[in-house]
Design an enzyme around this catalytic site. Structure first.
Site, PDB file in Angstrom:
ATOM      1  N   LYS A  38      61.988  30.857  18.163  1.00  0.00           N
ATOM      2  CA  LYS A  38      62.327  29.422  18.249  1.00  0.00           C
ATOM      3  C   LYS A  38      63.402  28.668  17.421  1.00  0.00           C
ATOM      4  CE  LYS A  38      58.826  29.264  21.091  1.00  0.00           C
ATOM      5  NZ  LYS A  38      58.218  30.783  21.191  1.00  0.00           N
TER       6      LYS A  38
HETATM    7  C1  LIG Z   1      57.727  31.484  22.334  1.00  0.00           C
HETATM    8  C2  LIG Z   1      57.486  32.875  22.297  1.00  0.00           C
HETATM    9  C3  LIG Z   1      57.771  33.588  23.483  1.00  0.00           C
HETATM   10  C4  LIG Z   1      57.898  32.891  24.777  1.00  0.00           C
HETATM   11  O1  LIG Z   1      58.794  32.205  24.852  1.00  0.00           O
HETATM   12  P1  LIG Z   1      59.033  31.240  26.194  1.00  0.00           P
HETATM   13  O2  LIG Z   1      60.628  30.673  26.146  1.00  0.00           O
HETATM   14  O3  LIG Z   1      57.879  30.208  26.255  1.00  0.00           O
HETATM   15  O4  LIG Z   1      59.170  32.186  27.221  1.00  0.00           O
HETATM   16  C5  LIG Z   1      57.538  35.229  23.134  1.00  0.00           C
HETATM   17  N1  LIG Z   1      57.819  35.450  21.859  1.00  0.00           N
HETATM   18  C6  LIG Z   1      57.414  34.896  20.839  1.00  0.00           C
HETATM   19  C7  LIG Z   1      57.359  35.395  19.607  1.00  0.00           C
HETATM   20  C8  LIG Z   1      57.496  33.411  21.024  1.00  0.00           C
HETATM   21  O5  LIG Z   1      57.270  32.734  19.895  1.00  0.00           O
END
Ligand SMILES: *Cc1c(COP(=O)(O)O)cnc(C)c1O
Length: 504
Positions: A118
């Protein structure tokens, strides 16, 4: 200049900064670019090596400028330099690509301040959003509402910490995140940041936030008090667009590491929840990145696997809490953007399907849409046992430690490869540091583990593997916490008024 339109055909077109400021379309729907810019991969490859070496900053600029037309070159270059600085991403390259074997590489997207992918978007997004507020002469303080399955929350709290003119309110499922994830959120130090547990799951949090955004009365009262809402979830285009960069980065790194010749295709395997990460990859593909296939990997909450297989999206099913909690999602918001792109911008279909989802809890796409998706996407899922076994296999075979989400991606990719014989070189997105999910990761390596204290296990995991503990979670247990009593979904609006000091 690039403009943005609503997936539901219910809003006028807006500029990039307007789309970012609004977060989502006020009447429901998501903003998408009116057209997808095209790039020649050979030209790009030549353009992004200012000193002869592949540069993340230069690449980021080349991609972002195509989408963010009402931001100046000076603005974008400054934001990129700040967001992807060596202090914030203390590795030689912002997102290192590690080869496991000759056809599989792992893209490490978790070297940012909060140890999950993120950060790749949420380190730059505050710059984009505050600049947008200025461009729109809003004069208001922006209240960023966040629903999180664990990782977006901390990344948003960190990205917007003490950013003037902003407040961040994060809602997380009280019992649906890992202990480390919760500790990260409630030890946040910003004067403008709040993290609130909710009695419900991520979908409940997300639905609550979306309803608040779309509530005219709520918006009016906030406006009267000098605030306006925006979003830091991947429903905001400002979250999505920075993620496109690292798909090109991964590809050019594969070229540099001689795993592919430039122009030859690769596969991408992506651990998926809200469909934001993989959607950024799809935009890169539509821009001209040579991709053979996207492998959409889910955990036991396999609503997307079933959708890709059958064309039926059915959220009416058991919800499971898993060891990959950031993917415990049954309503994948960004699928709406994807379907809008796949149908070549048909808002009538989108409105019908999302009406069905709202009323019946499911929708079914037509055969031609299903076929178009199947041309480029394969879905698959990993059970809890599969996930643990994959962590163990990868550690034993390659001496490489992965988290539970990355394990889902690798497991589904390996199964796809064995089932199809597709030997196209593959990049697997690694979305979190293993130290965010210690208990599961350590138990995968030590079947007889009886220790349950997360921070004790973190130390054991470090002792066993020698892998450095990520700075985001080191000494977290010694930090001061700030807890609010968990709220019910229906109390979201009141909580927001309380936190902002608005009289009811
Ligand atoms: C948010 C997240 C995901 C999923 O990503 P999306 O964009 O919501 O599909 C997968 N792994 C981790 C560790 C995340 O923080």
């Amino acid at each position: 200049m690039m403009r943005y339109i609503s997936t539901r055909g219910n809003y006028q077109s807006v500029t990039a900064s307007q789309a970012i400021k609004l977060g989502m379309v006020p009447r429901g729907g998501l903003f998408v670019p009116e057209t997808i810019p095209e790039i020649d991969i050979h030209d790009l490859n030549n353009a992004v090596r200012p000193d002869g070496k592949l540069s993340y900053h230069e690449l980021a600029y080349r991609i972002l400028k195509l989408y963010l037309g009402d931001y100046s070159e000076a603005e974008l270059r400054e934001f990129i330099a700040n967001a992807y600085s060596p202090e914030r991403f203390p590795v030689e390259q912002v997102a290192p690509l590690k080869g496991l074997d000759d056809r599989t590489a792992v893209l490490e997207l978790w070297h940012g301040p909060t140890a999950a992918f993120k950060d790749m978007a949420l380190q730059i997004m505050p710059w984009l959003l505050t600049a947008a507020m200025k461009k729109q002469h809003s004069g208001k303080e922006v209240v960023i509402l966040v629903a999180t399955s664990g990782d977006t929350g901390k990344a948003a709290l960190e990205g917007f910490r003490d950013v003037p003119g902003t407040r961040v309110i994060v809602f997380y499922p009280k019992n649906g995140v890992s202990h480390v994830q919760e500790m990260q959120m409630i030890t946040t130090e910003g004067k403008n940041t709040y993290a609130v547990g909710v009695n419900g799951n991520f979908d409940d949090c997300q639905t609550m936030v979306k309803q608040i955004f779309a509530d005219p009365e709520m918006n009016r009262r906030l406006n009267d008090a000098g605030f306006e809402f925006s979003s830091a979830n991947s429903i905001n285009w400002g979250r999505l667009v920075p993620q496109i960069i690292y798909y090109f980065w991964a590809y050019l790194s594969m070229v540099d590491q001689k795993k592919v010749f430039i122009g030859d295709p690769v596969n991408f395997a992506v651990p998926t929840g809200n469909f934001g990460n993989i959607l950024a990859g799809y935009y890169a593909f539509r821009m001209g990145l040579p991709v053979n296939r996207f492998i959409c990997a889910s955990n036991k909450n396999k609503v997307l696997t079933d959708f890709i297989d059958t064309g039926i999206y059915n959220r009416k099913r058991m919800f499971y809490r898993t060891i990959s909690p950031s993917m415990d999602i049954l309503i994948s918001s960004n699928l709406e953007r994807f379907l809008f792109e796949v149908t070549r911008h048909n808002p009538r279909k989108i409105v019908r399907w999302y009406e069905d989802l709202h009323q019946k809890g499911k929708f079914e796409v037509d055969d031609s849409t299903r076929q178009l998706i199947a041309n480029h996407f394969t879905g698959g899922f990993a059970t809890e046992e599969d996930t643990l076994a994959e962590i163990r296999r990868v550690y034993e075979e390659y001496g490489y430690l992965i988290d539970t989400h990355t394990a889902v991606g690798l497991c589904v990719n390996e199964r796809y490869r064995l089932a199809t014989g597709d030997e196209t070189p593959c990049v697997v997105d690694s979305t979190a540091s293993p130290y965010k999910f210690n208990l599961a990761v350590y138990s995968a390596l030590e079947k007889n583990n009886r220790v349950t204290d997360e921070f004790e296990v973190m130390r054991l995991l470090h002792d066993k593997t020698g892998v450095p503990v990520h700075r985001a979670v080191d000494h977290l247990q010694d930090k001061k916490t700030h807890r609010y009593d968990p709220i019910e979904i229906s109390n979201g609006p009141d909580m927001i008024f309380n936190l902002l000091g608005i009289d009811k």
